[in-house]
Design a protein around this motif. Structure first.
Motif, PDB file in Angstrom:
ATOM      1  N   LEU A  17       0.826  -1.205   0.000  1.00 36.52           N
ATOM      2  CA  LEU A  17       0.000   0.000   0.000  1.00 36.52           C
ATOM      3  C   LEU A  17       0.864   1.262   0.000  1.00 36.52           C
ATOM      4  N   ILE A  18       1.981   1.207   0.716  1.00 27.60           N
ATOM      5  CA  ILE A  18       2.904   2.348   0.728  1.00 27.60           C
ATOM      6  C   ILE A  18       3.555   2.512  -0.633  1.00 27.60           C
ATOM      7  N   ALA A  19       4.018   1.416  -1.218  1.00 27.48           N
ATOM      8  CA  ALA A  19       4.678   1.465  -2.527  1.00 27.48           C
ATOM      9  C   ALA A  19       3.719   1.947  -3.609  1.00 27.48           C
ATOM     10  N   ASP A  20       2.435   1.602  -3.506  1.00 31.81           N
ATOM     11  CA  ASP A  20       1.441   2.012  -4.492  1.00 31.81           C
ATOM     12  C   ASP A  20       1.032   3.477  -4.355  1.00 31.81           C
ATOM     13  N   GLY A  21       1.451   4.139  -3.284  1.00 34.33           N
ATOM     14  CA  GLY A  21       1.085   5.532  -3.075  1.00 34.33           C
ATOM     15  C   GLY A  21      -0.256   5.730  -2.408  1.00 34.33           C
ATOM     16  N   GLN A  22      -0.880   4.646  -1.971  1.00 32.29           N
ATOM     17  CA  GLN A  22      -2.162   4.786  -1.291  1.00 32.29           C
ATOM     18  C   GLN A  22      -1.991   5.183   0.178  1.00 32.29           C
ATOM     19  N   LEU A  23      -0.879   4.826   0.766  1.00 37.04           N
ATOM     20  CA  LEU A  23      -0.634   5.006   2.195  1.00 37.04           C
ATOM     21  C   LEU A  23       0.716   5.669   2.398  1.00 37.04           C
ATOM     22  N   ARG A  24       0.761   6.678   3.269  1.00 35.71           N
ATOM     23  CA  ARG A  24       2.024   7.321   3.626  1.00 35.71           C
ATOM     24  C   ARG A  24       2.059   7.520   5.136  1.00 35.71           C
ATOM     25  N   VAL A  25       3.226   7.285   5.725  1.00 41.00           N
ATOM     26  CA  VAL A  25       3.416   7.538   7.152  1.00 41.00           C
ATOM     27  C   VAL A  25       4.287   8.771   7.293  1.00 41.00           C
ATOM     28  N   THR A  26       3.794   9.745   8.009  1.00 38.60           N
ATOM     29  CA  THR A  26       4.501  11.000   8.180  1.00 38.60           C
ATOM     30  C   THR A  26       4.361  11.425   9.642  1.00 38.60           C
ATOM     31  N   ALA A  27       4.574  12.695   9.931  1.00 34.03           N
ATOM     32  CA  ALA A  27       4.400  13.218  11.291  1.00 34.03           C
ATOM     33  C   ALA A  27       4.096  14.702  11.191  1.00 34.03           C
ATOM     34  N   ILE A  28       3.314  15.208  12.134  1.00 33.41           N
ATOM     35  CA  ILE A  28       2.979  16.626  12.173  1.00 33.41           C
ATOM     36  C   ILE A  28       3.384  17.201  13.525  1.00 33.41           C
ATOM     37  N   HIS A  29       3.624  18.518  13.531  1.00 37.35           N
ATOM     38  CA  HIS A  29       3.953  19.220  14.770  1.00 37.35           C
ATOM     39  C   HIS A  29       2.677  19.614  15.515  1.00 37.35           C
ATOM     40  N   ASP A  30       2.815  19.821  16.809  1.00 38.84           N
ATOM     41  CA  ASP A  30       1.829  20.593  17.558  1.00 38.84           C
ATOM     42  C   ASP A  30       2.258  22.051  17.400  1.00 38.84           C
ATOM     43  N   ASP A  31       1.700  22.729  16.394  1.00 36.62           N
ATOM     44  CA  ASP A  31       2.214  24.032  15.983  1.00 36.62           C
ATOM     45  C   ASP A  31       2.147  25.082  17.077  1.00 36.62           C
ATOM     46  N   LEU A  32       1.021  25.145  17.790  1.00 36.05           N
ATOM     47  CA  LEU A  32       0.863  26.178  18.804  1.00 36.05           C
ATOM     48  C   LEU A  32       1.862  26.005  19.940  1.00 36.05           C
ATOM     49  N   ARG A  33       2.064  24.769  20.392  1.00 34.03           N
ATOM     50  CA  ARG A  33       2.949  24.531  21.540  1.00 34.03           C
ATOM     51  C   ARG A  33       4.418  24.664  21.166  1.00 34.03           C
ATOM     52  N   THR A  34       4.781  24.254  19.963  1.00 34.03           N
ATOM     53  CA  THR A  34       6.195  24.305  19.575  1.00 34.03           C
ATOM     54  C   THR A  34       6.599  25.665  19.023  1.00 34.03           C
ATOM     55  N   GLY A  35       5.641  26.556  18.838  1.00 30.67           N
ATOM     56  CA  GLY A  35       5.966  27.880  18.303  1.00 30.67           C
ATOM     57  C   GLY A  35       6.195  27.893  16.807  1.00 30.67           C
ATOM     58  N   HIS A  36       5.755  26.830  16.099  1.00 26.11           N
ATOM     59  CA  HIS A  36       5.960  26.786  14.652  1.00 26.11           C
ATOM     60  C   HIS A  36       5.041  27.742  13.907  1.00 26.11           C
ATOM     61  N   GLY A  37       3.949  28.110  14.513  1.00 26.54           N
ATOM     62  CA  GLY A  37       3.062  29.037  13.842  1.00 26.54           C
ATOM     63  C   GLY A  37       1.642  28.922  14.338  1.00 26.54           C
ATOM     64  N   ARG A  38       0.768  29.666  13.665  1.00 26.03           N
ATOM     65  CA  ARG A  38      -0.638  29.725  14.039  1.00 26.03           C
ATOM     66  C   ARG A  38      -1.475  29.093  12.940  1.00 26.03           C
ATOM     67  N   PRO A  39      -2.144  27.991  13.225  1.00 27.05           N
ATOM     68  CA  PRO A  39      -3.010  27.394  12.218  1.00 27.05           C
ATOM     69  C   PRO A  39      -4.204  28.300  11.920  1.00 27.05           C
ATOM     70  N   VAL A  40      -4.503  28.441  10.642  1.00 28.86           N
ATOM     71  CA  VAL A  40      -5.576  29.314  10.176  1.00 28.86           C
ATOM     72  C   VAL A  40      -6.419  28.544   9.160  1.00 28.86           C
ATOM     73  N   HIS A  41      -7.740  28.622   9.302  1.00 27.09           N
ATOM     74  CA  HIS A  41      -8.642  28.011   8.329  1.00 27.09           C
ATOM     75  C   HIS A  41      -9.196  29.092   7.409  1.00 27.09           C
ATOM     76  N   LEU A  42      -9.122  28.824   6.112  1.00 28.58           N
ATOM     77  CA  LEU A  42      -9.614  29.761   5.108  1.00 28.58           C
ATOM     78  C   LEU A  42     -10.816  29.167   4.374  1.00 28.58           C
ATOM     79  N   HIS A  43     -11.836  29.986   4.171  1.00 33.46           N
ATOM     80  CA  HIS A  43     -12.934  29.664   3.274  1.00 33.46           C
ATOM     81  C   HIS A  43     -12.677  30.501   2.020  1.00 33.46           C
ATOM     82  N   VAL A  44     -12.528  29.860   0.885  1.00 34.54           N
ATOM     83  CA  VAL A  44     -12.120  30.565  -0.331  1.00 34.54           C
ATOM     84  C   VAL A  44     -13.205  30.439  -1.388  1.00 34.54           C
ATOM     85  N   GLN A  45     -13.701  31.588  -1.854  1.00 30.34           N
ATOM     86  CA  GLN A  45     -14.605  31.620  -2.991  1.00 30.34           C
ATOM     87  C   GLN A  45     -13.799  31.947  -4.245  1.00 30.34           C
ATOM     88  N   VAL A  46     -14.082  31.240  -5.327  1.00 26.85           N
ATOM     89  CA  VAL A  46     -13.279  31.396  -6.538  1.00 26.85           C
ATOM     90  C   VAL A  46     -14.174  31.712  -7.731  1.00 26.85           C
TER      91      VAL A  46
END
Length: 326
Positions: A41-70
């Motif tokens: 499944l990984i080789a086929d590109g269906q599955l990937r294992v990664t990792a994410i930061h806790d952005d607020l606690r580590t000081g990496h930044g501020r998560p923001v949600h955008l609603h975009v009309q196009v």
């Protein structure tokens, strides 16, 4: 995917760094079968294992949600432009008043201002945006798993909880940041490989990785499009919640097995909930039986994700998961 594949992916979502042998023992399959199927499944590109930061606690930044009309006919082009940005975590085409939903992580307030007022609005096809800043996260996508395991299997697979309460701020050291970057590339990278890449000892690599995981500063995750698991309905709910009920509503919803993500944000609809279920009837039951009884919820806006262009900093090509954007 057959039932065994679904169960194996769910097991990897519970503990993305578990050995093939540990997964096999937990769900009653041979280690070789586990390795063969998940590696395919990984080789086929269906599955990937990664990792994410806790952005607020580590000081990496501020998560923001955008609603975009196009502009009509420009949804795909705007979505691809947003997905190419290294600061966007997710980009979805959605139903409802907005055409696209996007989450980005702004490193500073000044950068946030420039991104929102100049950079995003300059993308050809963008007509209007609405911004909501994340104030508190109740559940991340890294803490969700597909509902194909028993409680006993989940308990056997789930890592031990952290020994101490998380701090509000816990900035990564330079070495920890390097390790975090490697895990974002490959969430299953072994201690020996990390040690070789960073020219440190294996015990040091093991100790630092364990510290990052125990402090919940890095969250490994196994990413696969829900539809491949038979979960056909992927929805984003925006809830208007009375301020005194924010914590109760967010905490309650975050425990539901269908909730992939839940956070409190700025704006009139102050809680965002991403729900993934098998059928529209299940979403209806979630709205009526789970959200409905919460007295502090005064309004609900339901949108459906029609296509994912990016999840967890990973680009998408249809249902396949591509590389992490640098």
């Amino acid at each position: 995917m057959d039932v065994l594949d679904q169960r194996l992916v769910a097991a990897l979502q519970v503990n993305p760094r578990a050995s093939w042998g540990d997964i096999g023992r937990a769900i009653g399959e041979h280690e070789r079968t586990v390795a063969r199927r998940l590696q395919r499944l990984i080789a086929d590109g269906q599955l990937r294992v990664t990792a994410i930061h806790d952005d607020l606690r580590t000081g990496h930044g501020r998560p923001v949600h955008l609603h975009v009309q196009v502009r009509p006919g420009s949804t795909a082009g705007v979505a691809e432009a947003l997905a190419r940005r290294p600061d966007t975590r997710s980009v979805y085409a959605v139903t409802g008043a907005a055409d696209l939903a996007c989450e980005l992580v702004a490193p500073t307030r000044e950068a946030m201002h420039d991104i929102l007022t100049a950079q995003v609005s300059a993308i050809d096809g963008v007509l209007q945006t609405r911004t909501q800043v994340v104030l508190h996260t109740f559940r991340t996508v890294a803490e969700w798993h597909a509902p194909f395991l028993t409680d006993a299997e989940v308990k056997e697979l789930r890592p031990e909880p952290p020994c101490e309460e998380p701090q509000d701020q816990d900035v990564l050291s330079p070495l920890e940041q390097e390790i975090a970057d490697l895990l974002a590339e490959d969430g299953r990278m072994g201690f020996t490989a990390i040690a070789e890449r960073l020219d440190i000892s294996v015990p040091t690599a093991r100790k630092r990785v364990a510290s990052l995981l125990d402090r919940h500063l890095i969250l490994p995750r196994a990413e696969m499009e829900p539809v491949l698991l038979g979960l056909e309905v992927d929805a984003i709910l925006w809830l208007a919640v009375r301020p005194h009920g924010l914590d109760r509503v967010g905490t309650t919803l975050a425990t539901h097995p269908g909730v992939r993500y839940c956070a409190a944000t700025s704006g009139t609809h102050s809680v965002i909930v991403q729900v993934t279920v098998a059928h529209e009837a299940e979403l209806y039951r979630f709205l009526t039986a789970v959200v409905g009884p919460l007295d502090d919820v005064t309004d609900v806006d339901v949108t459906l994700i029609t296509r994912a262009y990016k999840r967890g900093f990973l680009r998408k090509s249809g249902l396949l998961t591509l590389e992490k954007v640098p």
